[in-house]
Design an enzyme around this catalytic site. Structure first.
Site, PDB file in Angstrom:
ATOM      1  N   TYR A  36       0.821  -1.206   0.000  1.00 17.15           N
ATOM      2  CA  TYR A  36       0.000   0.000   0.000  1.00 17.15           C
ATOM      3  C   TYR A  36       0.853   1.253   0.000  1.00 17.15           C
ATOM      4  O   TYR A  36       2.077   1.190   0.130  1.00 17.15           O
ATOM      5  CB  TYR A  36      -0.964  -0.006   1.192  1.00 17.15           C
ATOM      6  CG  TYR A  36      -0.329   0.292   2.539  1.00 17.15           C
ATOM      7  CD1 TYR A  36       0.522  -0.630   3.150  1.00 17.15           C
ATOM      8  CD2 TYR A  36      -0.566   1.495   3.187  1.00 17.15           C
ATOM      9  CE1 TYR A  36       1.103  -0.356   4.386  1.00 17.15           C
ATOM     10  CE2 TYR A  36       0.011   1.777   4.424  1.00 17.15           C
ATOM     11  CZ  TYR A  36       0.848   0.851   5.018  1.00 17.15           C
ATOM     12  OH  TYR A  36       1.418   1.128   6.227  1.00 17.15           O
ATOM     13  N   ARG A  55       8.278   4.251  -4.584  1.00 18.29           N
ATOM     14  CA  ARG A  55       8.338   3.326  -3.446  1.00 18.29           C
ATOM     15  C   ARG A  55       7.354   2.183  -3.647  1.00 18.29           C
ATOM     16  O   ARG A  55       7.643   1.025  -3.353  1.00 18.29           O
ATOM     17  CB  ARG A  55       8.056   4.068  -2.142  1.00 18.29           C
ATOM     18  CG  ARG A  55       8.171   3.149  -0.925  1.00 18.29           C
ATOM     19  CD  ARG A  55       8.096   3.908   0.380  1.00 18.29           C
ATOM     20  NE  ARG A  55       6.770   4.482   0.608  1.00 18.29           N
ATOM     21  CZ  ARG A  55       6.458   5.215   1.676  1.00 18.29           C
ATOM     22  NH1 ARG A  55       7.374   5.483   2.595  1.00 18.29           N
ATOM     23  NH2 ARG A  55       5.244   5.704   1.818  1.00 18.29           N
ATOM     24  N   ARG A 103      -7.319 -20.786  -1.171  1.00 18.07           N
ATOM     25  CA  ARG A 103      -6.326 -20.522  -0.131  1.00 18.07           C
ATOM     26  C   ARG A 103      -5.139 -21.481  -0.228  1.00 18.07           C
ATOM     27  O   ARG A 103      -5.263 -22.671   0.025  1.00 18.07           O
ATOM     28  CB  ARG A 103      -6.962 -20.620   1.261  1.00 18.07           C
ATOM     29  CG  ARG A 103      -5.994 -20.193   2.368  1.00 18.07           C
ATOM     30  CD  ARG A 103      -6.615 -20.274   3.763  1.00 18.07           C
ATOM     31  NE  ARG A 103      -5.654 -19.857   4.766  1.00 18.07           N
ATOM     32  CZ  ARG A 103      -4.679 -20.628   5.250  1.00 18.07           C
ATOM     33  NH1 ARG A 103      -4.550 -21.871   4.814  1.00 18.07           N
ATOM     34  NH2 ARG A 103      -3.833 -20.163   6.152  1.00 18.07           N
ATOM     35  N   LYS A 150       6.451  -1.864   2.045  1.00 13.33           N
ATOM     36  CA  LYS A 150       5.248  -1.253   2.623  1.00 13.33           C
ATOM     37  C   LYS A 150       4.090  -2.233   2.446  1.00 13.33           C
ATOM     38  O   LYS A 150       3.267  -2.110   1.536  1.00 13.33           O
ATOM     39  CB  LYS A 150       4.962   0.111   1.983  1.00 13.33           C
ATOM     40  CG  LYS A 150       4.060   0.977   2.859  1.00 13.33           C
ATOM     41  CD  LYS A 150       4.170   2.436   2.503  1.00 13.33           C
ATOM     42  CE  LYS A 150       3.119   3.275   3.181  1.00 13.33           C
ATOM     43  NZ  LYS A 150       3.147   3.270   4.651  1.00 13.33           N
ATOM     44  N   GLU A 182      12.430   2.414  14.173  1.00  9.11           N
ATOM     45  CA  GLU A 182      11.467   3.462  13.808  1.00  9.11           C
ATOM     46  C   GLU A 182      10.235   3.352  14.696  1.00  9.11           C
ATOM     47  O   GLU A 182      10.192   2.541  15.617  1.00  9.11           O
ATOM     48  CB  GLU A 182      11.089   3.326  12.326  1.00  9.11           C
ATOM     49  CG  GLU A 182      10.477   1.972  11.993  1.00  9.11           C
ATOM     50  CD  GLU A 182      10.198   1.765  10.510  1.00  9.11           C
ATOM     51  OE1 GLU A 182      10.144   2.732   9.737  1.00  9.11           O
ATOM     52  OE2 GLU A 182      10.006   0.595  10.129  1.00  9.11           O
ATOM     53  N   LEU A 206      11.169   1.232   7.156  1.00  8.43           N
ATOM     54  CA  LEU A 206      10.561   1.703   5.915  1.00  8.43           C
ATOM     55  C   LEU A 206      11.185   3.056   5.597  1.00  8.43           C
ATOM     56  O   LEU A 206      11.231   3.939   6.465  1.00  8.43           O
ATOM     57  CB  LEU A 206       9.053   1.879   6.078  1.00  8.43           C
ATOM     58  CG  LEU A 206       8.388   2.342   4.777  1.00  8.43           C
ATOM     59  CD1 LEU A 206       8.252   1.179   3.796  1.00  8.43           C
ATOM     60  CD2 LEU A 206       7.034   2.972   5.021  1.00  8.43           C
TER      61      LEU A 206
HETATM   62  N1  PMP Z   1       7.855   3.792   8.860  1.00 10.32           N
HETATM   63  C1  PMP Z   1       6.705   3.092   8.902  1.00 10.32           C
HETATM   64  C2  PMP Z   1       6.717   1.728   9.500  1.00 10.32           C
HETATM   65  C3  PMP Z   1       5.525   3.647   8.385  1.00 10.32           C
HETATM   66  O1  PMP Z   1       4.381   2.952   8.402  1.00 10.32           O
HETATM   67  C4  PMP Z   1       5.558   4.969   7.860  1.00 10.32           C
HETATM   68  C5  PMP Z   1       4.295   5.609   7.363  1.00 10.32           C
HETATM   69  N2  PMP Z   1       4.017   5.242   6.052  1.00 10.32           N
HETATM   70  C6  PMP Z   1       6.779   5.652   7.831  1.00 10.32           C
HETATM   71  C7  PMP Z   1       7.916   5.027   8.344  1.00 10.32           C
HETATM   72  C8  PMP Z   1       6.898   7.035   7.258  1.00 10.32           C
HETATM   73  O2  PMP Z   1       6.761   7.011   5.863  1.00 10.32           O
HETATM   74  P1  PMP Z   1       6.174   8.260   5.059  1.00 10.32           P
HETATM   75  O3  PMP Z   1       7.042   9.435   5.380  1.00 10.32           O
HETATM   76  O4  PMP Z   1       6.264   7.865   3.640  1.00 10.32           O
HETATM   77  O5  PMP Z   1       4.767   8.427   5.528  1.00 10.32           O
END
Ligand code: PMP
Length: 286
Positions: A36, A55, A103, A150, A182, A206
């Site tokens: 997503y 991305r 499945r 993502k 993070e 991410l």
């Molecule tokens: N890390 C994670 C795990 C996230 O879910 C997000 C939000 N999408 C981010 C970092 C920040 O990414 P962005 O700046 O693209 O929203």
């Protein structure tokens, strides 16, 4: 359930969110087998759309999913949602799953990906959040080892955020083997001695679209930036902490595990980056 003001896109159709239905055999539902994006829209224009698209394409490649739409196709979906909702600021969510199939864990040979997108009015972070800052709590990072994708498989993030919510905090700050990764849905930044420091862009985080933006702003504003591993002690003793995400933009973390971060107030480096971020948004106003 009622969804006010809600229009969405599902497999080529525009329809009210309440009428959008997906099969129970969809692999997104069964396995979380999908990816997503969340793109903020200011003044009806997607912000850093190309970067979000790049991305998304990368996530698709990493999970062996054929991207069902080309760049113009995605742009048309996003623009279609934005103009239908009409709000000045929105955030557009889109996801693609590997589709509907019997499945079985292995990829289905003939499934058609399910394409879904929706938009909502974007209430930007409040003055209280911007000027008062957020509270966060630390936690061991218990997610999988491909946090660079993502993916809609978000149980690890759900459990992490719930942990924060139960402690009355806004976000978790996660550590893997003692080093900062993070938040549950945000990138986390430390400031030490005037230098902005973030974990390296590897498989354990991410790479937020704001990761790139913050590094650009640092370069533009003459703020030193370093990507390196940060120990839990360095994070706890930072002068400033911040988080970034599409919906939270850039916000200061002023309490960590109940203790003040630095002065306990949003710091000077945050103030500069915040101003730079706002300026980038205002550049979209026509
Ligand atoms: N890390 C994670 C795990 C996230 O879910 C997000 C939000 N999408 C981010 C970092 C920040 O990414 P962005 O700046 O693209 O929203």
């Amino acid at each position: 359930m009622d969804f006010p003001n809600s229009i969405c896109y599902l497999n080529g159709e525009w329809l009210p969110l309440a009428q959008a239905k997906v099969s129970v055999l969809d692999r997104g539902f069964i396995f979380g087998d999908g990816i997503y994006e969340v793109v903020p829209v200011y003044y009806r224009q997607p912000f850093r759309f190309e970067q979000h698209l790049a991305r998304f394409e990368r996530s698709a490649r990493e999970i062996g999913l054929a991207n069902p739409l080309d760049r113009a196709g995605w742009r048309a979906v996003v623009d279609g949602l934005v103009s239908r909702l009409g709000e000045e600021h929105q955030f557009v969510y889109w996801q693609v799953t590997r589709g509907v199939a019997k499945r079985d864990f292995a990829f289905p040979p003939h499934a058609t990906p399910t394409v879904f997108a929706m938009t909502s009015a974007f209430v930007r972070p409040s003055r209280e959040q911007r000027e008062g800052g957020l509270a966060a709590v630390t936690r061991a990072d218990e997610r999988w080892l491909r946090c660079d994708i993502k993916s809609v498989s978000l149980l690890g993030a759900v459990l992490a955020r719930q942990y924060a919510a139960e402690q009355g905090a806004d976000e978790v700050v996660q550590f893997r083997d003692g080093f900062l990764t993070e938040g549950s849905s945000s990138n986390v930044w430390a400031v030490r001695g005037g230098t902005v420091i973030a974990p390296p862009r590897d498989r354990l985080i991410l790479e937020g679209i704001r990761y790139g933006l913050i590094t650009e702003l640092c370069a533009k504003l003459g703020i030193p930036f370093e990507a390196r591993r940060l120990s839990q002690a360095e994070v706890a003793g930072a002068d400033e902490l911040m988080l970034t995400s599409a919906t939270r933009e850039v916000l200061p973390i002023v309490r960590l595990d109940g203790q003040p971060v630095g002065s306990g107030r949003p710091g000077p480096v945050y103030a500069k980056l915040r101003a730079g971020y706002d300026q980038a948004i205002e550049a979209l106003r026509r």
